[in-house]
Design a protein around this motif. Structure first.
Motif, mmCIF file in Angstrom:
data_model
loop_
_atom_site.group_PDB
_atom_site.id
_atom_site.type_symbol
_atom_site.label_atom_id
_atom_site.label_comp_id
_atom_site.label_asym_id
_atom_site.label_seq_id
_atom_site.Cartn_x
_atom_site.Cartn_y
_atom_site.Cartn_z
ATOM 1 N N ALA A 87 65.287 82.735 -39.494
ATOM 2 C CA ALA A 87 66.380 82.095 -40.220
ATOM 3 C C ALA A 87 66.600 80.682 -39.712
ATOM 4 C CB ALA A 87 67.653 82.914 -40.075
ATOM 5 N N SER A 88 67.039 79.807 -40.604
ATOM 6 C CA SER A 88 67.314 78.419 -40.242
ATOM 7 C C SER A 88 68.296 77.827 -41.233
ATOM 8 C CB SER A 88 66.012 77.614 -40.248
ATOM 9 O OG SER A 88 65.446 77.584 -41.546
ATOM 10 N N GLY A 89 68.796 76.643 -40.887
ATOM 11 C CA GLY A 89 69.649 75.914 -41.812
ATOM 12 C C GLY A 89 71.130 75.965 -41.513
ATOM 13 N N GLY A 90 71.519 76.692 -40.496
ATOM 14 C CA GLY A 90 72.926 76.743 -40.151
ATOM 15 C C GLY A 90 73.417 75.408 -39.619
ATOM 16 N N ARG B 63 72.975 75.509 -47.270
ATOM 17 C CA ARG B 63 71.958 76.470 -47.648
ATOM 18 C C ARG B 63 71.204 76.922 -46.408
ATOM 19 N NH1 ARG B 63 66.674 75.633 -51.533
ATOM 20 N NH2 ARG B 63 65.905 74.621 -49.618
ATOM 21 N N VAL B 64 71.176 78.212 -46.184
ATOM 22 C CA VAL B 64 70.389 78.771 -45.098
ATOM 23 C C VAL B 64 69.137 79.413 -45.679
ATOM 24 C CG1 VAL B 64 72.281 79.046 -43.473
ATOM 25 C CG2 VAL B 64 71.799 80.871 -45.096
ATOM 26 N N SER B 65 68.092 79.401 -44.877
ATOM 27 C CA SER B 65 66.802 79.908 -45.321
ATOM 28 C C SER B 65 66.294 80.967 -44.364
ATOM 29 C CB SER B 65 65.776 78.768 -45.395
ATOM 30 O OG SER B 65 66.218 77.732 -46.233
ATOM 31 N N CYS B 66 65.407 81.788 -44.866
ATOM 32 C CA CYS B 66 64.782 82.813 -44.035
ATOM 33 C C CYS B 66 63.310 82.890 -44.430
ATOM 34 C CB CYS B 66 65.458 84.156 -44.245
ATOM 35 S SG CYS B 66 64.708 85.519 -43.347
ATOM 36 N N ALA B 67 62.466 82.466 -43.505
ATOM 37 C CA ALA B 67 61.031 82.506 -43.750
ATOM 38 C C ALA B 67 60.457 83.807 -43.209
ATOM 39 C CB ALA B 67 60.355 81.316 -43.082
ATOM 40 N N ALA B 68 59.647 84.461 -44.014
ATOM 41 C CA ALA B 68 59.076 85.749 -43.633
ATOM 42 C C ALA B 68 57.575 85.634 -43.462
ATOM 43 C CB ALA B 68 59.396 86.788 -44.688
ATOM 44 N N SER B 69 57.063 86.326 -42.470
ATOM 45 C CA SER B 69 55.618 86.389 -42.297
ATOM 46 C C SER B 69 55.096 87.634 -42.996
ATOM 47 C CB SER B 69 55.268 86.451 -40.813
ATOM 48 O OG SER B 69 55.780 87.647 -40.257
#
Length: 127
Positions: free
Chosen positions: A5-8, A18-24
């Motif tokens: 997660a990022s963007g906080g 807007r917060v994002s969550c990158a998934a592998s």
């Protein structure tokens, strides 16, 4: 599946973030994705969920009409757009994932139903 997660950050009341969550992993598109949050001294609570196809979304009453969850399967990323933020939205926001299955996303509000968790990103809303 690993989630990042990022963007906080810090935003004034009434603002947006807007917060994002990158998934592998190659199976991202088959996972139901969700957002939870945990404020200091409180339990982790459900915020929003989106189906594996992106065609269905579900929100907690406290954020309905202000937050929007979306996903981009090409980027293996899920987003939470937060508008009209309030000080009570201050929390660490966590993304979560679970393999898609027969459960409807509106039944996925319990933390115990989710298999994978990101590390969280802090959102602070000042008054």
């Amino acid at each position: 599946v690993q989630l990042q997660a990022s963007g906080g950050g810090l935003v004034q009341a009434g603002g947006s973030l807007r917060v994002s969550c990158a998934a592998s992993g190659r199976t991202f598109s088959s996972y139901v994705m969700g957002w939870f949050r945990q404020a200091p001294g409180k339990e982790r609570e459900f915020v929003a969920a989106i189906s594996w196809s992106g065609g269905s979304t579900y929100y907690a009453d406290s954020v309905k009409g202000r937050f929007t969850v979306s996903r981009d399967s090409a980027k293996n990323t899920v987003y939470l757009q937060m508008n009209s933020l309030k000080p009570e939205d201050t929390a660490v926001y966590y993304c979560a994932a679970v393999p898609g299955g027969p459960l409807a996303i509106e039944t996925m509000t319990s933390i115990y139903l989710w298999h994978y968790w990101g590390q969280g990103t802090l959102v602070t809303v000042s008054s």
